[in-house]
Enzyme design. Structure first.
Site, PDB file in Angstrom:
ATOM      1  N   TYR A 135      45.496  38.464  46.514  1.00  0.00           N
ATOM      2  CA  TYR A 135      44.671  39.401  45.748  1.00  0.00           C
ATOM      3  C   TYR A 135      43.418  39.769  46.545  1.00  0.00           C
ATOM      4  CZ  TYR A 135      41.857  41.182  41.856  1.00  0.00           C
ATOM      5  OH  TYR A 135      41.062  41.966  41.035  1.00  0.00           O
TER       6      TYR A 135
ATOM      7  N   HIS B 294      42.097  34.211  32.920  1.00  0.00           N
ATOM      8  CA  HIS B 294      41.064  33.617  33.746  1.00  0.00           C
ATOM      9  C   HIS B 294      40.366  32.508  32.949  1.00  0.00           C
ATOM     10  CE1 HIS B 294      41.500  37.449  36.011  1.00  0.00           C
ATOM     11  NE2 HIS B 294      41.217  36.669  37.040  1.00  0.00           N
TER      12      HIS B 294
ATOM     13  N   LYS C  84      42.067  43.474  47.985  1.00  0.00           N
ATOM     14  CA  LYS C  84      40.766  44.040  47.630  1.00  0.00           C
ATOM     15  C   LYS C  84      39.929  44.342  48.875  1.00  0.00           C
ATOM     16  CE  LYS C  84      41.013  44.334  43.191  1.00  0.00           C
ATOM     17  NZ  LYS C  84      40.918  45.659  42.536  1.00  0.00           N
TER      18      LYS C  84
ATOM     19  N   SER D 238      36.295  42.666  44.102  1.00  0.00           N
ATOM     20  CA  SER D 238      36.238  41.340  43.500  1.00  0.00           C
ATOM     21  C   SER D 238      35.497  40.376  44.412  1.00  0.00           C
ATOM     22  CB  SER D 238      37.654  40.813  43.246  1.00  0.00           C
ATOM     23  OG  SER D 238      37.633  39.430  42.921  1.00  0.00           O
ATOM     24  N   SER D 239      34.753  39.455  43.824  1.00  0.00           N
ATOM     25  CA  SER D 239      34.018  38.470  44.617  1.00  0.00           C
ATOM     26  C   SER D 239      34.935  37.465  45.294  1.00  0.00           C
ATOM     27  CB  SER D 239      33.003  37.732  43.742  1.00  0.00           C
ATOM     28  OG  SER D 239      33.641  37.073  42.664  1.00  0.00           O
ATOM     29  N   CYS D 240      36.242  37.478  44.970  1.00  0.00           N
ATOM     30  CA  CYS D 240      37.172  36.587  45.670  1.00  0.00           C
ATOM     31  C   CYS D 240      37.385  37.034  47.115  1.00  0.00           C
ATOM     32  CB  CYS D 240      38.511  36.507  44.938  1.00  0.00           C
ATOM     33  SG  CYS D 240      39.475  38.023  45.019  1.00  0.00           S
TER      34      CYS D 240
END
Length: 312
Positions: free
Chosen positions: A135, A179, A139, A106-108
């Site tokens: 989260y 989201h 990841k 994930s880009s988070c």
């Protein structure tokens, strides 16, 4: 000639379902157990299943996912569950001798204050966004674990794709779990249904986000399977451009046909001001998404009307 066997985790989730319904999926023999068939948080059970199935490739897309509200309300669950999923799937695959694994991250994972666009080398180079830190840490853990496995044993190609934000068919539309785009679709649809004159936007709406239609990610994943040797070990998957929160509300209102006004609540959290991934590796690899914003919102809205409202 027998088809290669693919173990897909998270096959009941949005990404997993989009992979399975993609036309290219027929080229492989997919095994996609639901949580009632395989509890991926149980390492022993995951080990047994992996050794029995003997997949040629594992695609790890399972995860505990949600929007800002869900992440802020349940940080322990978002951290621990996702760490368990990543650890168990990757290590069970290694023990079973699975030579190829594609981890979906994930880009988070990128630092909250990093300069955009976000290059793959920026992971662990700064503070994470607090609203979804748990989260993101999980990841990062799974991504690093894949890299460590391949470093220890070069015969095991454990690679990671880092998608930008996603939306589309099989999304979650409940306000407690959704989201941005599915939340907007639900809010604007309800406004039209009930004749409301205004819809609230959290913040000033100027924060920018990159949302890709999930069917496009499925396309990238399946083309990645076909050309696994050429895939970088770590690669962003995205659009290469972004939109403001206000843009997403405006586009959704146009698709749904609601003509009211937007009101901004600047007391609410908005997360990072921008989150745009660098797609240079993706371009070099030779892939770009095909779905425009309005086309993607239209497809997501049609799914919402047909199926999504049942989940609220």
């Amino acid at each position: 000639m027998a088809k290669a066997r693919i173990l897909l985790t998270g096959g009941r989730g949005m990404v997993g379902r989009n992979i399975l319904e993609h036309p290219l999926a027929d080229q492989w023999d997919f095994i996609a157990p639901g949580s009632h068939e395989l509890d991926l948080t149980d390492f022993a059970a995951t080990q047994r299943f992996m050794k029995e199935v003997k997949p040629d490739v594992v695609i790890h897309s399972a995860g505990r996912v949600g929007g800002i509200q869900a992440n802020m309300a349940h940080p322990v669950d978002f951290l621990v569950t996702n760490v368990d999923l990543g650890r168990n799937v990757v290590l069970a695959a290694r023990e079973a001798g699975v030579s190829k694994l594609l981890n979906l991250a994930s880009s988070c994972m990128y630092p909250r204050n990093a300069v955009n666009p976000l290059h793959e080398d920026l992971i662990l180079k700064g503070e994470l966004e607090p609203t979804n830190e748990g989260y993101a840490l999980a990841k990062i853990f799974a991504t690093r674990l894949c890299q460590y496995v391949s470093r220890e044993n070069p015969n095991l190609q454990y690679k990671t794709l880092i998608p930008c934000n996603l939306y589309g068919r099989h999304d979650k539309f409940s306000p407690a779990h959704s989201h941005l785009i599915p939340a907007i679709i639900h809010k604007v649809h309800q406004a039209k249904l009930h004749g409301l004159a205004s819809v609230e936007i959290w913040g000033d709406g100027l924060a920018r986000r990159e949302f890709m239609y999930t069917g496009d990610l499925a396309d990238a994943v399946l083309r990645g399977l076909a050309r696994f040797e050429q895939l970088p070990d770590l690669m962003n998957i995205g659009l290469g451009h972004d939109f403001s929160i206000n843009d997403y509300y405006t586009a959704t209102a146009e698709v749904i046909g609601w003509e009211g006004n937007f009101m901004h609540d600047t007391t609410k959290p908005v997360g990072m001001k921008q989150k745009l991934v660098d797609i240079e590796r993706q371009r070099t690899w030779g892939w770009m998404p095909a779905t425009s914003l309005r086309e993607g919102i239209q497809k997501a809205y049609q799914y919402y009307l047909q199926e999504g409202t049942h989940e609220l």
